[in-house]
Design an enzyme around this catalytic site. Structure first.
Site, PDB file in Angstrom:
ATOM      1  CE  LYS A  31      -3.561  -2.315   2.546  1.00 36.86           C
ATOM      2  NZ  LYS A  31      -4.875  -2.099   3.121  1.00 36.86           N
ATOM      3  CE1 TYR A  34      -9.633  -2.450   0.247  1.00 34.78           C
ATOM      4  CE2 TYR A  34      -8.173  -1.182  -0.796  1.00 34.78           C
ATOM      5  CZ  TYR A  34      -8.260  -2.270   0.018  1.00 34.78           C
ATOM      6  OH  TYR A  34      -7.140  -2.575   0.195  1.00 34.78           O
ATOM      7  CG  ASN A  36      -4.176  -2.811   6.997  1.00 34.41           C
ATOM      8  OD1 ASN A  36      -3.474  -2.146   5.575  1.00 34.41           O
ATOM      9  ND2 ASN A  36      -4.883  -3.492   6.773  1.00 34.41           N
ATOM     10  CG  HIS A  40      -5.486  -6.054  -0.133  1.00 33.89           C
ATOM     11  ND1 HIS A  40      -6.503  -6.699   0.519  1.00 33.89           N
ATOM     12  CD2 HIS A  40      -6.288  -7.383  -1.031  1.00 33.89           C
ATOM     13  CE1 HIS A  40      -7.107  -6.653   0.207  1.00 33.89           C
ATOM     14  NE2 HIS A  40      -7.165  -7.616  -0.956  1.00 33.89           N
ATOM     15  CD  GLU A  94      -9.236  -8.796  -3.234  1.00 33.78           C
ATOM     16  OE1 GLU A  94     -10.021  -8.290  -2.392  1.00 33.78           O
ATOM     17  OE2 GLU A  94      -8.015  -8.874  -3.005  1.00 33.78           O
TER      18      GLU A  94
HETATM   19  P1  CMP Z   1      -7.348  -4.485   3.780  1.00 31.45           P
HETATM   20  O1  CMP Z   1      -7.328  -6.025   4.213  1.00 31.45           O
HETATM   21  O2  CMP Z   1      -6.714  -3.991   2.535  1.00 31.45           O
HETATM   22  O3  CMP Z   1      -9.230  -4.730   3.434  1.00 31.45           O
HETATM   23  C1  CMP Z   1      -9.823  -2.983   3.859  1.00 31.45           C
HETATM   24  C2  CMP Z   1      -8.898  -2.720   4.479  1.00 31.45           C
HETATM   25  O4  CMP Z   1      -9.959  -1.606   5.469  1.00 31.45           O
HETATM   26  C3  CMP Z   1      -8.286  -3.056   5.499  1.00 31.45           C
HETATM   27  O5  CMP Z   1      -7.293  -3.470   5.157  1.00 31.45           O
HETATM   28  C4  CMP Z   1      -7.793  -1.594   6.485  1.00 31.45           C
HETATM   29  O6  CMP Z   1      -6.597  -1.101   6.096  1.00 31.45           O
HETATM   30  C5  CMP Z   1      -8.998  -1.011   6.170  1.00 31.45           C
HETATM   31  N1  CMP Z   1      -9.999  -0.744   7.608  1.00 31.45           N
HETATM   32  C6  CMP Z   1     -10.744  -1.627   7.864  1.00 31.45           C
HETATM   33  N2  CMP Z   1     -11.901  -1.374   9.050  1.00 31.45           N
HETATM   34  C7  CMP Z   1     -10.533   0.473   9.206  1.00 31.45           C
HETATM   35  C8  CMP Z   1     -11.404   0.921  10.108  1.00 31.45           C
HETATM   36  N3  CMP Z   1     -11.772   0.635  11.308  1.00 31.45           N
HETATM   37  N4  CMP Z   1     -10.360   1.824   9.831  1.00 31.45           N
HETATM   38  C9  CMP Z   1     -10.225   2.414   8.346  1.00 31.45           C
HETATM   39  N5  CMP Z   1      -9.704   1.711   8.120  1.00 31.45           N
HETATM   40  C10 CMP Z   1      -9.995   0.324   7.916  1.00 31.45           C
END
Ligand code: CMP
Length: 138
Positions: free
Chosen positions: A10, A50, A113, A116, A127
């Site tokens: 990311k 998303y 984070n 993904h 995806e």
């Molecule tokens: P990812 O696994 O890429 O899939 C969806 C993403 O949404 C997740 O990683 C997080 O980065 C993001 N995400 C999930 N929950 C939250 C939250 N409560 N607040 C902000 N971002 C979120």
């Protein structure tokens, strides 16, 4: 396709210079990269990727973040790829991720984070196809 998963490194991890280290961890864990590209998602593209989270309160923040800078998208192959990759990356929130996982090492927050990973074989295929034509999947 059941032994394939999809990942993105990311914008946070890209900007922090962690792309090479993360790819090295992916290879060291036994995943074979069968498609890869670096790209910068538009807000429209990030929103479409998303779309499943459209009704969630964090959707706007997620789209803004994912279109903030370049990402690396890849399809990975390994036996039991989806589950094993989710173990390698750790919990969605890095605060809850196990030691030694990619998110524990490189993620900064729940929203930012680092990586993904697909959550099912079906989504891995959807995806991967979002980013790569069949000719680009080896
Ligand atoms: P990812 O696994 O890429 O899939 C969806 C993403 O949404 C997740 O990683 C997080 O980065 C993001 N995400 C999930 N929950 C939250 C939250 N409560 N607040 C902000 N971002 C979120």
């Amino acid at each position: 396709m059941s032994n394939r998963t999809f990942t993105m490194i990311k914008p946070d991890a890209t900007a922090n210079g962690h792309t090479g280290a993360i790819l090295q961890m992916i290879n060291a864990a036994g995943f074979r990269i069968v498609a890869m590209k670096m790209t910068h998602l538009s807000a429209d593209k990030a929103g479409a990727f998303y779309a499943v989270h459209k009704e969630r309160p964090f959707y706007g923040e997620l789209v803004e973040f994912m279109s903030r800078g370049p990402i690396t998208a890849a399809i990975l192959e390994k036996e039991n790829a989806v589950e094993d990759f989710r173990k390698l990356i750790g919990a969605t929130n890095p605060a809850n991720a196990d030691a030694g996982t990619i998110r524990k090492l490189y993620a900064t927050s729940l929203g930012e984070n680092a990586v993904h990973g697909s959550d099912s074989n079906e989504n891995a295929a959807i995806e991967g196809d979002f980013f790569f034509s069949k000719l680009e999947q080896f």
